[in-house]
Design a protein around this motif. Structure first.
Motif, PDB file in Angstrom:
ATOM      1  N   VAL A 178       0.864  -1.190   0.000  1.00 35.47           N
ATOM      2  CA  VAL A 178       0.000   0.000   0.000  1.00 35.47           C
ATOM      3  C   VAL A 178       0.895   1.233   0.000  1.00 35.47           C
ATOM      4  O   VAL A 178       2.075   1.158   0.369  1.00 35.47           O
ATOM      5  CB  VAL A 178      -0.935   0.077   1.246  1.00 35.47           C
ATOM      6  CG1 VAL A 178      -2.099  -0.890   1.161  1.00 35.47           C
ATOM      7  CG2 VAL A 178      -0.173  -0.115   2.540  1.00 35.47           C
ATOM      8  N   ASP A 179       0.330   2.359  -0.383  1.00 36.29           N
ATOM      9  CA  ASP A 179       1.105   3.608  -0.293  1.00 36.29           C
ATOM     10  C   ASP A 179       1.272   3.998   1.177  1.00 36.29           C
ATOM     11  O   ASP A 179       2.345   4.376   1.613  1.00 36.29           O
ATOM     12  CB  ASP A 179       0.387   4.746  -1.040  1.00 36.29           C
ATOM     13  CG  ASP A 179       0.451   4.555  -2.554  1.00 36.29           C
ATOM     14  OD1 ASP A 179       1.193   3.656  -2.997  1.00 36.29           O
ATOM     15  OD2 ASP A 179      -0.258   5.298  -3.271  1.00 36.29           O
ATOM     16  N   ILE A 180       0.154   3.924   1.908  1.00 35.68           N
ATOM     17  CA  ILE A 180       0.197   4.371   3.315  1.00 35.68           C
ATOM     18  C   ILE A 180      -0.444   3.300   4.211  1.00 35.68           C
ATOM     19  O   ILE A 180      -1.606   2.927   3.999  1.00 35.68           O
ATOM     20  CB  ILE A 180      -0.542   5.720   3.494  1.00 35.68           C
ATOM     21  CG1 ILE A 180       0.112   6.807   2.608  1.00 35.68           C
ATOM     22  CG2 ILE A 180      -0.538   6.158   4.968  1.00 35.68           C
ATOM     23  CD1 ILE A 180      -0.547   8.171   2.667  1.00 35.68           C
ATOM     24  N   ALA A 181       0.337   2.828   5.177  1.00 37.57           N
ATOM     25  CA  ALA A 181      -0.218   1.909   6.191  1.00 37.57           C
ATOM     26  C   ALA A 181      -0.344   2.675   7.496  1.00 37.57           C
ATOM     27  O   ALA A 181       0.592   3.369   7.913  1.00 37.57           O
ATOM     28  CB  ALA A 181       0.692   0.703   6.378  1.00 37.57           C
ATOM     29  N   ILE A 182      -1.503   2.587   8.107  1.00 34.79           N
ATOM     30  CA  ILE A 182      -1.747   3.283   9.382  1.00 34.79           C
ATOM     31  C   ILE A 182      -1.876   2.224  10.470  1.00 34.79           C
ATOM     32  O   ILE A 182      -2.738   1.339  10.378  1.00 34.79           O
ATOM     33  CB  ILE A 182      -3.042   4.126   9.299  1.00 34.79           C
ATOM     34  CG1 ILE A 182      -2.927   5.183   8.185  1.00 34.79           C
ATOM     35  CG2 ILE A 182      -3.344   4.785  10.646  1.00 34.79           C
ATOM     36  CD1 ILE A 182      -4.223   5.928   7.870  1.00 34.79           C
ATOM     37  N   LEU A 184      -5.570  18.193   8.401  1.00 33.50           N
ATOM     38  CA  LEU A 184      -4.355  18.905   7.986  1.00 33.50           C
ATOM     39  C   LEU A 184      -3.186  17.941   7.745  1.00 33.50           C
ATOM     40  O   LEU A 184      -2.350  18.190   6.880  1.00 33.50           O
ATOM     41  CB  LEU A 184      -4.019  20.059   8.934  1.00 33.50           C
ATOM     42  CG  LEU A 184      -3.601  19.831  10.379  1.00 33.50           C
ATOM     43  CD1 LEU A 184      -2.097  19.679  10.455  1.00 33.50           C
ATOM     44  CD2 LEU A 184      -4.049  21.003  11.224  1.00 33.50           C
ATOM     45  N   VAL A 185      -3.164  16.809   8.467  1.00 31.34           N
ATOM     46  CA  VAL A 185      -2.109  15.812   8.205  1.00 31.34           C
ATOM     47  C   VAL A 185      -2.340  15.177   6.820  1.00 31.34           C
ATOM     48  O   VAL A 185      -1.399  14.976   6.049  1.00 31.34           O
ATOM     49  CB  VAL A 185      -2.049  14.731   9.320  1.00 31.34           C
ATOM     50  CG1 VAL A 185      -1.097  13.603   8.947  1.00 31.34           C
ATOM     51  CG2 VAL A 185      -1.607  15.364  10.644  1.00 31.34           C
ATOM     52  N   ALA A 186      -3.590  14.885   6.480  1.00 33.06           N
ATOM     53  CA  ALA A 186      -3.893  14.313   5.155  1.00 33.06           C
ATOM     54  C   ALA A 186      -3.491  15.291   4.055  1.00 33.06           C
ATOM     55  O   ALA A 186      -2.899  14.900   3.044  1.00 33.06           O
ATOM     56  CB  ALA A 186      -5.378  13.975   5.062  1.00 33.06           C
ATOM     57  N   LEU A 227      -7.645  10.007   9.865  1.00 32.91           N
ATOM     58  CA  LEU A 227      -6.662  10.229   8.791  1.00 32.91           C
ATOM     59  C   LEU A 227      -7.045   9.423   7.549  1.00 32.91           C
ATOM     60  O   LEU A 227      -7.012   9.949   6.430  1.00 32.91           O
ATOM     61  CB  LEU A 227      -5.256   9.843   9.269  1.00 32.91           C
ATOM     62  CG  LEU A 227      -4.166  10.011   8.221  1.00 32.91           C
ATOM     63  CD1 LEU A 227      -4.021  11.472   7.790  1.00 32.91           C
ATOM     64  CD2 LEU A 227      -2.817   9.479   8.727  1.00 32.91           C
ATOM     65  N   ALA A 228      -7.434   8.164   7.750  1.00 34.04           N
ATOM     66  CA  ALA A 228      -7.819   7.326   6.599  1.00 34.04           C
ATOM     67  C   ALA A 228      -8.976   7.978   5.842  1.00 34.04           C
ATOM     68  O   ALA A 228      -8.972   8.050   4.604  1.00 34.04           O
ATOM     69  CB  ALA A 228      -8.213   5.941   7.087  1.00 34.04           C
ATOM     70  N   HIS A 229      -9.954   8.481   6.575  1.00 33.80           N
ATOM     71  CA  HIS A 229     -11.105   9.133   5.948  1.00 33.80           C
ATOM     72  C   HIS A 229     -10.659  10.350   5.131  1.00 33.80           C
ATOM     73  O   HIS A 229     -11.069  10.528   3.976  1.00 33.80           O
ATOM     74  CB  HIS A 229     -12.104   9.563   7.024  1.00 33.80           C
ATOM     75  CG  HIS A 229     -13.107  10.569   6.543  1.00 33.80           C
ATOM     76  ND1 HIS A 229     -14.104  10.240   5.651  1.00 33.80           N
ATOM     77  CD2 HIS A 229     -13.238  11.900   6.786  1.00 33.80           C
ATOM     78  CE1 HIS A 229     -14.816  11.329   5.377  1.00 33.80           C
ATOM     79  NE2 HIS A 229     -14.312  12.346   6.054  1.00 33.80           N
ATOM     80  N   ASN A 230      -9.807  11.164   5.729  1.00 35.99           N
ATOM     81  CA  ASN A 230      -9.384  12.390   5.036  1.00 35.99           C
ATOM     82  C   ASN A 230      -8.464  12.088   3.853  1.00 35.99           C
ATOM     83  O   ASN A 230      -8.517  12.780   2.833  1.00 35.99           O
ATOM     84  CB  ASN A 230      -8.727  13.354   6.023  1.00 35.99           C
ATOM     85  CG  ASN A 230      -9.764  14.115   6.826  1.00 35.99           C
ATOM     86  OD1 ASN A 230     -10.499  14.931   6.291  1.00 35.99           O
ATOM     87  ND2 ASN A 230      -9.862  13.807   8.113  1.00 35.99           N
ATOM     88  N   GLN A 284      -6.495   9.638  -2.050  1.00 35.67           N
ATOM     89  CA  GLN A 284      -5.445   8.658  -1.712  1.00 35.67           C
ATOM     90  C   GLN A 284      -6.141   7.421  -1.129  1.00 35.67           C
ATOM     91  O   GLN A 284      -6.520   7.422   0.037  1.00 35.67           O
ATOM     92  CB  GLN A 284      -4.458   9.277  -0.703  1.00 35.67           C
ATOM     93  CG  GLN A 284      -3.422   8.319  -0.149  1.00 35.67           C
ATOM     94  CD  GLN A 284      -2.628   7.550  -1.201  1.00 35.67           C
ATOM     95  OE1 GLN A 284      -3.030   6.471  -1.635  1.00 35.67           O
ATOM     96  NE2 GLN A 284      -1.510   8.110  -1.614  1.00 35.67           N
ATOM     97  N   ARG A 285      -6.300   6.411  -1.963  1.00 41.44           N
ATOM     98  CA  ARG A 285      -7.084   5.253  -1.508  1.00 41.44           C
ATOM     99  C   ARG A 285      -6.250   4.003  -1.292  1.00 41.44           C
ATOM    100  O   ARG A 285      -6.772   2.968  -0.893  1.00 41.44           O
ATOM    101  CB  ARG A 285      -8.210   4.981  -2.498  1.00 41.44           C
ATOM    102  CG  ARG A 285      -9.284   6.043  -2.278  1.00 41.44           C
ATOM    103  CD  ARG A 285     -10.095   6.387  -3.453  1.00 41.44           C
ATOM    104  NE  ARG A 285     -10.750   7.677  -3.184  1.00 41.44           N
ATOM    105  CZ  ARG A 285     -11.886   8.032  -3.690  1.00 41.44           C
ATOM    106  NH1 ARG A 285     -12.533   7.223  -4.494  1.00 41.44           N
ATOM    107  NH2 ARG A 285     -12.398   9.213  -3.413  1.00 41.44           N
ATOM    108  N   SER A 286      -4.936   4.076  -1.607  1.00 43.77           N
ATOM    109  CA  SER A 286      -4.078   2.920  -1.350  1.00 43.77           C
ATOM    110  C   SER A 286      -3.617   2.999   0.106  1.00 43.77           C
ATOM    111  O   SER A 286      -2.488   3.351   0.427  1.00 43.77           O
ATOM    112  CB  SER A 286      -2.887   2.945  -2.315  1.00 43.77           C
ATOM    113  OG  SER A 286      -1.995   1.914  -1.991  1.00 43.77           O
TER     114      SER A 286
END
Ligand code: FAD
Length: 397
Positions: A16-20, A361-363, A30-33, A39-41
């Motif tokens: 994935v691009d971003i793993a939380i 703001l982080v997103a 953050l995932a929602h934003n 950014q869906r990956s």
């Protein structure tokens, strides 16, 4: 189990691009934003169920009444977002703007309220300084005797935390984010770009960027890489009473003891108090047991300020962890030495209320590279220099 709240069976992508890491309000907000910005990956990986951490154990209070201009402005933004969030997420957040009433019993606290009222006026928040009798007109059952001054902001309020978390999760999942529950991350292996996350199940996920949104557990993740930020977990207790007829509009805070109480939309009084000499955690277990001492300290203060609560029956008492940062500011941004590991932690006792604005703001920074003054202030690199002094004095707990 409804997949809109994440699932232990949601297939984990290999890349994935971003793993939380962490499915609390921060990780899911953050995932929602991120998903809203295209950014869906993105995968959110949560060790337990979604409201198992502090995000499912808090008082749900949201306020603009802070002692620092940056925090006041951030919370004005957060409350503004909350006004439209139920519609955006398609879920009832039980958001009720009954205000926050701060009362001061000591000269020092009275001076703080005077300073805050002036600051809030400059920043544009509608906080009013009140006399004890004006405070009593808003909460008729208060004993005004020991009160020297109060401040009231009618736009502050409370939410029911669980649907808030679930709403973020459901909306992110709708947009293609994977929310995997009951899956613990046990290791992070640095790669040329990003990390491979190792799950307790044996599964592995590669990610270009990893966000540490594990709140009070964030140091357990960081220590895997030999990193030790100075935020530390701290036990906090809270309780709710039998349901009562609606009688209390604002969330009331006694600044001198850290006592706070509000009435939920179901009628329960939800209340907690600081136990300043309570031990922090000296191990990694974060035991979340309740104590009789909390009940005794809280009962003494609550009944002194609100004598009507003397015959109140307690229905439920529970504990959650604060993720306490030494200067009162969150720890958000790239990790020194590991820029692909993004910290999103250290929100102490106010992460729930800050999440709507903070995660947006982080997103924006992650997707568009957009700067924000709070990101500069929350920079994890600040701990490399001389210790910063605490600038926010309105932290309850
Ligand atoms: C009693 C109490 C009252 C509070 N009252 C308020 C209030 O009125 N207003 C307010 O704004 N804030 C309040 N807070 C603070 C607020 O709850 C927190 O700041 C906020 O919920 C933090 O959210 P989070 O997502 O960072 O952490 P959490 O909600 O704790 O989420 C972190 C998640 O990470 C998961 N995790 C940990 N380790 C791993 C791992 N290795 N792998 C995968 N997952 C992992 C955990 O299971 C957890 O679900 C209160 C807190 C407490 C305890």
């Amino acid at each position: 189990m409804s997949t809109s709240m994440g699932s232990p069976r949601a297939p984990l992508p290999e890349r994935v691009d971003i793993a939380i890491i962490g499915g609390g309000i921060m990780g899911l907000g953050l995932a929602h934003n991120l998903a809203a910005l295209g950014q869906r990956s993105v995968a959110v990986i949560e060790r337990s169920y979604l409201v198992s951490g502090a995000s499912g154990r808090n008082g749900g209070g949201l306020r603009m009444q802070w002692g620092d201009a940056g925090n006041v402005a951030l919370m004005m933004e957060s409350i503004e977002i909350c006004r439209g969030l139920a519609q955006e997420l398609g879920i009832n957040l039980w958001f009720r703007q009954g205000g926050y009433l701060f009362v001061a019993r000591s000269e020092a606290s009275e001076a703080r309220l005077h300073r805050n009222a002036e600051l809030h006026r400059e920043v544009g928040a509608p906080t009013r300084l009140l006399s004890p009798t004006e405070a009593q007109a808003i909460v008729p059952h208060l004993d005004p005797g020991p009160i020297r001054a109060a401040t009231y902001n009618p736009e502050d309020g409370v939410v029911f935390p669980w649907p808030f978390v679930w709403g973020y999760a459901a909306r992110a999942i709708d947009r293609g984010v994977v929310v995997r529950t009951h899956t613990e991350i046990v290791d992070l292996l640095p790669e040329a770009r990003g990390f491979t996350l190792v799950c307790a199940s044996g599964e592995r996920v590669s990610a270009e960027r990893v966000v540490n949104a594990t709140g009070a557990w964030s140091n357990q993740i960081n220590r895997r890489l030999g990193i030790d930020f100075p935020n530390r977990p701290h036990r906090h207790e809270i309780l709710s009473s039998e349901p009562l007829r609606p009688f209390l509009d604002p969330l009331v805070v006694d600044l001198d003891s850290g006592l706070y109480f509000s009435q939920s939309t179901r009628g329960e009084l939800v209340t907690g108090i600081s136990l300043p000499d309570v031990d922090g955690y000296d191990d990694d277990s974060l035991a979340l047991h309740s104590s009789l001492r909390f009940l005794a300290v809280l009962a003494a203060r609550l009944t002194a300020l609100m004598p009507i609560t003397r015959s109140l029956k307690v229905l439920r008492q529970w504990t959650g962890p604060y993720d306490v940062s030494p200067d009162g500011d969150a720890i958000v941004g790239p990790t020194p030495g590991h820029p692909d590991l993004i910290q999103l932690c250290g929100f102490t006792g106010h992460g729930f209320m800050m999440a709507p604005a903070a995660t947006r703001l982080v997103a924006r920074w992650l997707v568009r590279g957009e700067a924000h003054p709070m990101l500069q202030r929350w920079d994890p690199a600040r701990f490399k220099g001389a210790p910063t002094s605490r600038r926010e004095d309105m932290i309850i707990g």
